[in-house]
Motif scaffolding. Structure first.
Motif, mmCIF file in Angstrom:
data_model
loop_
_atom_site.group_PDB
_atom_site.id
_atom_site.type_symbol
_atom_site.label_atom_id
_atom_site.label_comp_id
_atom_site.label_asym_id
_atom_site.label_seq_id
_atom_site.Cartn_x
_atom_site.Cartn_y
_atom_site.Cartn_z
ATOM 1 N N GLU A 157 -2.566 -6.236 -6.128
ATOM 2 C CA GLU A 157 -2.281 -6.215 -4.706
ATOM 3 C C GLU A 157 -1.282 -7.088 -4.640
ATOM 4 O OE1 GLU A 157 -4.595 -6.905 -0.696
ATOM 5 O OE2 GLU A 157 -5.505 -8.044 -2.446
ATOM 6 N N PHE A 158 -0.338 -6.788 -3.577
ATOM 7 C CA PHE A 158 0.981 -7.325 -3.277
ATOM 8 C C PHE A 158 1.928 -6.731 -4.158
ATOM 9 C CE2 PHE A 158 -1.744 -11.028 -1.927
ATOM 10 C CZ PHE A 158 -2.125 -10.509 -0.755
ATOM 11 N N ASP A 159 1.688 -6.074 -5.129
ATOM 12 C CA ASP A 159 2.885 -5.354 -5.985
ATOM 13 C C ASP A 159 3.736 -4.567 -4.866
ATOM 14 O OD1 ASP A 159 2.218 -6.483 -8.241
ATOM 15 O OD2 ASP A 159 1.761 -4.684 -9.105
ATOM 16 N N THR A 160 5.228 -4.507 -5.188
ATOM 17 C CA THR A 160 6.027 -3.810 -4.634
ATOM 18 C C THR A 160 6.305 -2.217 -5.249
ATOM 19 O OG1 THR A 160 6.983 -5.795 -3.584
ATOM 20 C CG2 THR A 160 8.317 -3.609 -3.174
ATOM 21 N N GLN A 173 6.344 14.873 -1.018
ATOM 22 C CA GLN A 173 7.050 15.981 -0.886
ATOM 23 C C GLN A 173 7.374 16.664 0.532
ATOM 24 O OE1 GLN A 173 5.554 18.843 -3.762
ATOM 25 N NE2 GLN A 173 6.702 18.010 -5.580
ATOM 26 N N SER A 174 6.391 16.585 1.176
ATOM 27 C CA SER A 174 6.336 17.181 2.561
ATOM 28 C C SER A 174 5.606 16.358 3.695
ATOM 29 C CB SER A 174 5.407 18.640 2.491
ATOM 30 O OG SER A 174 5.509 19.138 3.825
ATOM 31 N N PRO A 175 6.652 15.893 4.446
ATOM 32 C CA PRO A 175 8.108 15.788 4.577
ATOM 33 C C PRO A 175 8.693 15.224 3.353
ATOM 34 C CG PRO A 175 7.533 14.527 6.049
ATOM 35 C CD PRO A 175 6.370 14.949 5.671
ATOM 36 N N ASN A 176 9.697 15.492 2.802
ATOM 37 C CA ASN A 176 10.583 14.873 1.811
ATOM 38 C C ASN A 176 10.901 13.588 2.089
ATOM 39 O OD1 ASN A 176 11.701 14.177 -0.742
ATOM 40 N ND2 ASN A 176 13.416 15.689 -0.468
ATOM 41 N N GLU A 177 10.039 12.457 1.640
ATOM 42 C CA GLU A 177 10.489 11.163 2.063
ATOM 43 C C GLU A 177 10.083 10.343 0.864
ATOM 44 O OE1 GLU A 177 9.573 10.380 6.744
ATOM 45 O OE2 GLU A 177 7.799 10.813 5.631
ATOM 46 N N SER A 178 10.978 8.888 0.912
ATOM 47 C CA SER A 178 10.798 7.944 -0.078
ATOM 48 C C SER A 178 11.227 6.598 0.459
ATOM 49 C CB SER A 178 11.394 8.107 -1.650
ATOM 50 O OG SER A 178 12.838 8.283 -1.031
ATOM 51 N N GLY A 179 10.408 5.665 -0.007
ATOM 52 C CA GLY A 179 10.835 4.490 0.452
ATOM 53 C C GLY A 179 10.150 3.090 -0.393
ATOM 54 N N VAL A 180 10.336 1.998 -0.055
ATOM 55 C CA VAL A 180 9.432 0.693 -0.409
ATOM 56 C C VAL A 180 8.244 0.256 0.224
ATOM 57 C CG1 VAL A 180 10.046 -1.638 -1.073
ATOM 58 C CG2 VAL A 180 11.957 -0.140 -1.136
ATOM 59 N N PHE A 181 7.350 0.015 -0.623
ATOM 60 C CA PHE A 181 6.186 -0.310 0.009
ATOM 61 C C PHE A 181 5.309 -1.353 -0.689
ATOM 62 C CE2 PHE A 181 6.962 4.249 0.864
ATOM 63 C CZ PHE A 181 6.405 4.482 2.159
ATOM 64 N N VAL A 182 4.272 -1.886 -0.010
ATOM 65 C CA VAL A 182 3.494 -2.893 -0.773
ATOM 66 C C VAL A 182 2.209 -2.394 -0.803
ATOM 67 C CG1 VAL A 182 2.596 -5.480 -0.335
ATOM 68 C CG2 VAL A 182 4.944 -4.847 0.361
ATOM 69 N N VAL A 183 1.703 -2.817 -1.901
ATOM 70 C CA VAL A 183 0.360 -2.232 -2.566
ATOM 71 C C VAL A 183 -0.698 -3.149 -1.682
ATOM 72 C CG1 VAL A 183 -1.387 -1.893 -4.294
ATOM 73 C CG2 VAL A 183 1.158 -1.090 -4.431
ATOM 74 N N ARG A 184 -1.498 -2.748 -1.086
ATOM 75 C CA ARG A 184 -2.705 -3.412 -0.390
ATOM 76 C C ARG A 184 -4.161 -2.752 -0.991
ATOM 77 N NH1 ARG A 184 -1.856 -7.389 2.969
ATOM 78 N NH2 ARG A 184 -3.907 -7.928 2.285
ATOM 79 N N GLY A 196 4.236 0.253 4.473
ATOM 80 C CA GLY A 196 5.787 0.196 4.424
ATOM 81 C C GLY A 196 6.457 0.559 5.587
ATOM 82 N N GLY A 197 7.484 0.887 5.342
ATOM 83 C CA GLY A 197 8.337 1.350 6.730
ATOM 84 C C GLY A 197 7.947 2.757 7.422
ATOM 85 N N PHE A 198 7.149 3.447 6.620
ATOM 86 C CA PHE A 198 6.447 4.563 7.565
ATOM 87 C C PHE A 198 5.169 4.983 6.843
ATOM 88 C CE2 PHE A 198 8.920 6.515 3.929
ATOM 89 C CZ PHE A 198 8.015 7.271 3.332
ATOM 90 N N ILE A 220 20.580 2.016 -4.775
ATOM 91 C CA ILE A 220 19.737 1.478 -6.342
ATOM 92 C C ILE A 220 18.428 1.887 -6.254
ATOM 93 C CG2 ILE A 220 19.514 -0.566 -7.383
ATOM 94 C CD1 ILE A 220 22.113 -1.598 -6.398
ATOM 95 N N LEU A 221 17.714 1.608 -5.229
ATOM 96 C CA LEU A 221 16.060 1.604 -5.403
ATOM 97 C C LEU A 221 15.847 3.016 -5.531
ATOM 98 C CD1 LEU A 221 15.374 -0.580 -2.152
ATOM 99 C CD2 LEU A 221 14.771 -1.123 -4.606
ATOM 100 N N GLY A 222 16.649 3.833 -5.012
ATOM 101 C CA GLY A 222 16.456 5.323 -5.157
ATOM 102 C C GLY A 222 16.408 6.063 -6.576
#
Length: 634
Positions: A162-165, A171-182, A194-196, A298-300
């Protein structure tokens, strides 16, 4: 008294005779400016020059605004260990360019970001100094896909906490981003914040993210040109401040929770509190930190095993760090009340300057390498040198069981060295002349170094091999390539009676320490070995008889004290430290009704009178030779 209520056998332990253990006399303490390192806090025990470099920087020259000056403290530390010293405490002095502005002279840089990132973070060297102009390398590390399927066909996460980033994709829709595990405390199910919105069942990959932090210290190459040292890994950290001990913002903070963290992590991350608005949820802070340190590009690279190393790194070079102003006598003396620095740790701030050494009990040698220069030329520098030397002597006299090793200023003639010595008399200080020519540990060039730190190492070497009663003279100065001035016998005859200990060169013998006197005008304490030996005796008896306090003050206790001290002194006589063909000629110990009055007993005083005949050095060896006429009977 124990009670015996039933018939039987009772075994009792009774204390045997008390003994006194001799204390160490070879632990030294040095104070002065360094390239880096803490300016407050309890001094750290160093056992090698490598320990010093790791905390306080290397021996590259200092610059107080008037051009480069030799790093005398670093040279002295290396000399101390090279000459045979084994234990050393160091306290750094520093004077900010603008007094009262902690943080101003620290290396500093803003972490660059793209236009879509959050507010900016910055990196600041934890300690002041030009050595704080570090190169910081941040490398994004992405683990293997932590997404797994359960037997029921749903998705779950493995190898995460928990709290790992993480970097998550769908894939649908094709999205990616940074999240926090809870993790849901009721069901135990994992969620991504995360952001979405990204339900776990819709994710196609989840890569745990960490940041590897490395630093490179500024130094010079073998030719003397500026360069950066080898990368040193600070650690691999997560992005969530709630992960105590592993979150990058909790470890890279101005005031770490542990002393070890303050000494091993040379940088601090600033601006974390300004990344989020006041009403923003706490779960969004780790993603903001990750985006501020590594942009989306860089995150990508998280999901690409073939991404080159350069594409996953961000390099930040700090600048603006300075060595401050010339440290004055106030910086050496220490201020337990008004001192302040960037860490602002209330438990560490009172320990600065010579005051910091008062909290360490086992120090017996104190030196301020290079302070005899005053760091500036002319009368002002000479006045500062006298003031700092007086401060070191005052500290040793106040702490009772310490002796100061002092330097004369560089480039002085014998008469000038004598004038410098005549400014002060003390039984707790020894003065050495001239300076030593040594090899610089940075580029191998010849440099003039103050001798006291090297002699402190020789004191320790002599103590360990022969005992403290042996005068630390007629000993080889191993580090010496030459002396600043090669003295002759006539010059030493001028200096030696006044307590200026000379360093001499003798063909075939090499470079030797050829004097072992204090700067006292009291003939009883003119020999350095006698002063240090009495320090040894007094402190050993002090520490070895603490069991006496609060015991019943009567004849039984007096006998026990007398036998304890006599046993210790008998061992000293057998070792050759005391004169006399028999023990009663070497020492006496009286602790009985003749040493105490009724008033002493009423006021809880136990008085023990001790006398010792300490052996003195054979400073003048005289052979009287005459002609002898042979006779027939002979």
């Amino acid at each position: 008294m124990p009670q015996y209520l039933a018939p039987g056998v009772y075994v009792e332990e009774t204390p045997g005779p008390r003994t006194i253990q001799g204390v160490s006399t070879s632990t030294a303490a040095f104070i002065g400016p360094t390239r880096f390192g803490p300016t407050s806090g309890r001094p750290e025990l160093l056992t090698s020059y490598a320990d010093f470099v790791r905390i306080y920087g290397d021996a590259v020259d200092l610059d107080f605004g008037g051009g480069p000056l030799p790093n005398y403290l670093a040279l002295g530390v290396k000399g101390f260990f090279d000459e045979g010293g084994g234990s050393l405490y160091v306290m750094r002095t520093y004077a900010y360019t603008t007094p009262g502005t902690p943080g101003q002279d620290h290396g500093f840089a803003v972490v660059p970001r793209d236009t879509s990132g959050p507010a900016q973070l910055s990196v600041r060297a934890r300690f002041p100094g030009r050595a704080g102009n570090l190169r910081v390398v941040l490398t994004l590390r992405a683990g293997t896909n932590a997404l797994a399927s359960t037997p029921a066909g749903t998705k779950t996460l493995t190898r995460v906490r928990e709290f790992d980033t993480v970097w998550a994709t769908r894939q649908s829709p094709n999205e990616s981003g940074v999240f926090v595990v809870r993790r849901d405390t009721a069901t135990g199910g994992w969620t991504l914040v995360g952001g979405f919105e990204l339900p776990l069942d819709e994710a196609t990959a989840v890569y745990p993210l960490t940041a590897l932090v490395e630093v490179q210290h500024p130094t010079v190459d073998p030719t003397g040109l500026p360069a950066f040292g080898a990368p040193q890994a600070i650690g691999e950290f997560g992005f969530d401040p709630r992960a105590v001990g592993t979150g990058i913002s909790t470890v890279l903070t101005a005031n770490p929770p542990t002393r070890r963290g303050a000494l091993t992590v040379p940088i601090a991350l600033e601006g974390v509190a300004g990344l989020l608005d006041a009403d923003a949820p706490a779960d969004s802070l780790p993603t903001a930190i990750a985006l501020a340190l590594f942009d989306n590009e860089i995150l990508g690279t998280s999901g690409s095993a073939t991404a080159p190393l350069a594409a996953r790194q961000r390099v930040v070079t700090l600048g603006g760090g300075t060595d401050g102003r010339v440290p004055g006598v106030t910086a050496y003396q220490g201020d337990p009340v008004g001192f302040d620095d960037y860490q602002a740790d209330p438990t560490a701030l009172p320990f600065n300057g010579l005051v910091a050494f008062e909290s360490v009990d086992d120090i017996s040698i104190v030196a301020a390498p290079g302070s005899a220069t005053g760091w500036v030329a002319g009368a002002a520098g000479l006045d500062a040198a006298h003031a700092i030397a007086d401060s070191v002597i005052d500290h040793c006299e106040r702490m009772v069981y310490r002796v100061a090793a002092l330097d004369t200023p560089p480039g002085q003639l014998p008469g000038e060295a004598l004038d410098f010595r005549n400014q002060r008399s003390s039984t707790h200080a020894a003065l050495y002349y001239p300076w030593i020519t040594v090899s610089s540990p940075t580029d191998g060039s010849r440099v003039q170094a103050p001798p006291a730190a090297y002699l402190a190492g020789i004191w320790a070497r002599s103590d360990n091999s022969r005992g403290v009663i042996k005068a630390p003279a007629n000993e080889v100065v191993r580090s010496a390539l030459d002396f600043e001035t090669r003295l002759n016998k006539a010059q030493q005859e001028l200096l030696n009676p006044q307590g200026v200990n000379c360093l001499r060169f003798f063909p075939g013998s090499g470079f030797l320490a050829w004097g072992a006197r204090t700067i006292s005008d009291d003939p009883e304490w003119k020999y350095l070995s006698v002063r240090r030996y009495f320090n040894f005796l007094e402190k050993s008896i002090d520490e070895g008889t603490r069991w006496v306090v609060f015991e019943v003050n009567g004849p039984a206790l007096w006998d026990a004290v007398r036998h304890t001290v006599e046993g210790f002194l008998f061992d000293q006589w057998k070792s050759g430290a005391l004169l006399g063909a028999k023990p009663e000629q070497a020492y006496f110990v009286r602790c009985d009704a003749s040493t105490m009055t009724a008033d002493d007993l009423d006021n809880g005083r136990l008085i023990c009178v001790i006398g010792v005949a300490a052996a003195k050095p054979a400073e003048f060896v005289i052979f009287r030779i005459s002609q002898w006429t042979a006779t027939q009977s002979a």
